[in-house]
Write a protein that holds these residues in place. Structure first.
Motif, PDB file in Angstrom:
ATOM      1  N   THR A  58       0.828  -1.207   0.000  1.00 11.85           N
ATOM      2  CA  THR A  58       0.000   0.000   0.000  1.00 11.85           C
ATOM      3  C   THR A  58       0.861   1.255   0.000  1.00 11.85           C
ATOM      4  OG1 THR A  58      -1.794  -1.162   1.119  1.00 11.85           O
ATOM      5  CG2 THR A  58      -1.798   1.248   1.264  1.00 11.85           C
ATOM      6  N   LEU A  59       1.892   1.279   0.825  1.00 12.26           N
ATOM      7  CA  LEU A  59       2.776   2.449   0.873  1.00 12.26           C
ATOM      8  C   LEU A  59       3.475   2.649  -0.465  1.00 12.26           C
ATOM      9  CD1 LEU A  59       4.271   2.134   4.443  1.00 12.26           C
ATOM     10  CD2 LEU A  59       2.488   3.677   3.668  1.00 12.26           C
ATOM     11  N   GLY A  65       7.162   5.380   0.270  1.00 14.13           N
ATOM     12  CA  GLY A  65       8.248   4.463   0.573  1.00 14.13           C
ATOM     13  C   GLY A  65       9.101   4.831   1.771  1.00 14.13           C
ATOM     14  N   PRO A  66       9.473   6.107   1.960  1.00 13.45           N
ATOM     15  CA  PRO A  66      10.316   6.453   3.107  1.00 13.45           C
ATOM     16  C   PRO A  66       9.686   6.119   4.471  1.00 13.45           C
ATOM     17  CG  PRO A  66      10.391   8.208   1.494  1.00 13.45           C
ATOM     18  CD  PRO A  66       9.326   7.235   1.034  1.00 13.45           C
ATOM     19  N   MET A  67       8.379   5.917   4.507  1.00 13.56           N
ATOM     20  CA  MET A  67       7.699   5.594   5.759  1.00 13.56           C
ATOM     21  C   MET A  67       7.626   4.094   6.014  1.00 13.56           C
ATOM     22  SD  MET A  67       4.480   8.227   5.592  1.00 13.56           S
ATOM     23  CE  MET A  67       4.106   8.085   7.336  1.00 13.56           C
ATOM     24  N   SER A  68       8.012   3.299   5.039  1.00 10.72           N
ATOM     25  CA  SER A  68       7.747   1.867   5.057  1.00 10.72           C
ATOM     26  C   SER A  68       8.255   1.146   6.307  1.00 10.72           C
ATOM     27  CB  SER A  68       8.328   1.215   3.803  1.00 10.72           C
ATOM     28  OG  SER A  68       7.956  -0.130   3.750  1.00 10.72           O
ATOM     29  N   CYS A  74       5.055  -0.526  13.165  1.00 12.95           N
ATOM     30  CA  CYS A  74       3.785  -0.221  13.839  1.00 12.95           C
ATOM     31  C   CYS A  74       2.765  -1.331  13.603  1.00 12.95           C
ATOM     32  CB  CYS A  74       3.215   1.112  13.353  1.00 12.95           C
ATOM     33  SG  CYS A  74       4.053   2.563  13.984  1.00 12.95           S
ATOM     34  N   VAL A  75       2.644  -1.757  12.352  1.00 14.74           N
ATOM     35  CA  VAL A  75       1.698  -2.827  12.010  1.00 14.74           C
ATOM     36  C   VAL A  75       2.059  -4.093  12.781  1.00 14.74           C
ATOM     37  CG1 VAL A  75       0.965  -4.380  10.153  1.00 14.74           C
ATOM     38  CG2 VAL A  75       1.028  -1.909   9.765  1.00 14.74           C
ATOM     39  N   ARG A 176       7.801  14.663   8.305  1.00 17.38           N
ATOM     40  CA  ARG A 176       9.121  14.307   8.843  1.00 17.38           C
ATOM     41  C   ARG A 176       9.823  13.230   8.025  1.00 17.38           C
ATOM     42  NH1 ARG A 176       8.947   9.935  13.150  1.00 17.38           N
ATOM     43  NH2 ARG A 176       6.786   9.261  13.221  1.00 17.38           N
ATOM     44  N   TYR A 177       9.126  12.574   7.110  1.00 18.21           N
ATOM     45  CA  TYR A 177       9.721  11.527   6.280  1.00 18.21           C
ATOM     46  C   TYR A 177      10.187  12.035   4.919  1.00 18.21           C
ATOM     47  CZ  TYR A 177       7.940   8.187   9.652  1.00 18.21           C
ATOM     48  OH  TYR A 177       7.708   7.492  10.787  1.00 18.21           O
TER      49      TYR A 177
END
Length: 187
Positions: A58-59, A65-68, A74-75, A176-177
Motif C-alpha cells: 500500500t505504501l 516508501g520512506p515511511m515503510s 507499527c503494524v 518528517r519523512y
C-alpha cells in the motif's frame, strides 16, 4: 505526555501499566483521505507477516516508501498485541467472532494512520519503567510493543466499540519523512 487513567502497579517487575487514552476523531475522518483495510476472521501468527506485506504494498502504491520501515513496525506491534491480548474470550473456540482488522489511512501531505481492530474492549496498556530497574529484566515477557510505538508514532490512541471490540490507532506525520525541496529546486 499526560495520561489521565488509573495506573496498574507491578512492583515485582518494576513497571507501571497505564491504560492508553481513548479518543474520538470522527471530525478528522471528514477530511479527504485514502483508505485501505483488511479483515481476518481466523487469525494466527502468520497474520502479522501478511499484514506487514499488505502495508508495504500500500505504501508503495501511495508513493510513501520512506515511511515503510516505521509503518511495518507499527503494524507488527499492533497486530501482535491484537493476537496476544485482543481476544474477547481466549478460552472460547469462537474468540475471533469480531475479526482482526488492519486499516491504513493517508491524509495527503499530513499524516498516515495505522489502525488495528480486535474483539476485546479492554484498553491497551502503556508500560512505564521504574528508572531503577534494568529494562531488559522488566520487559522480558511483554510491554515492549506500545513502548516502541510511543517512540515511532506521533500519536497513539484507541477507541472502544461496545459489544464489538476496539481499534488502536497510530498516527505518523508524513512531513518528517520527506525533505522539502530547497527554493528553486524541483521536487
Amino acid at each position: 505526555m499526560t495520561i489521565e487513567s488509573p495506573e496498574i502497579q507491578s512492583a515485582s517487575t518494576g513497571r507501571v501499566r497505564v491504560a492508553l487514552a481513548e479518543d474520538d476523531w470522527t471530525t478528522t475522518l471528514q477530511q479527504r483521505h485514502w483508505y485501505r483495510c483488511w479483515a481476518w476472521r481466523s487469525a494466527g501468527s502468520e497474520v502479522a507477516g501478511i499484514a506487514r506485506g499488505l502495508a508495504a504494498e500500500t505504501l508503495a502504491d501511495w508513493r510513501l516508501g520512506p515511511m515503510s520501515d516505521d509503518v511495518k513496525l507499527c503494524v507488527s506491534e499492533l497486530v501482535g498485541n491484537a493476537l496476544l491480548h485482543g481476544q474477547s474470550d481466549p478460552a472460547s473456540h469462537d474468540a475471533w467472532s469480531t475479526p482482526l482488522s488492519l486499516g491504513l489511512r493517508y491524509f495527503p501531505s499530513t499524516c498516515l494512520m495505522v489502525e488495528v481492530g480486535d474483539s476485546s474492549v479492554a484498553p491497551p496498556l502503556w508500560t512505564w519503567l521504574d528508572p531503577e530497574i534494568d529494562p531488559g529484566e522488566a520487559l522480558f515477557a511483554d510491554g515492549r510493543g506500545l513502548m516502541i510505538l510511543r517512540e515511532i508514532a506521533d500519536r497513539v490512541w484507541w477507541r472502544c466499540h461496545p459489544g464489538a471490540g476496539k481499534t488502536v490507532y497510530a498516527r505518523l506525520d508524513t512531513p518528517r519523512y520527506f525533505e522539502a525541496p530547497v527554493c528553486g529546486e524541483h521536487a
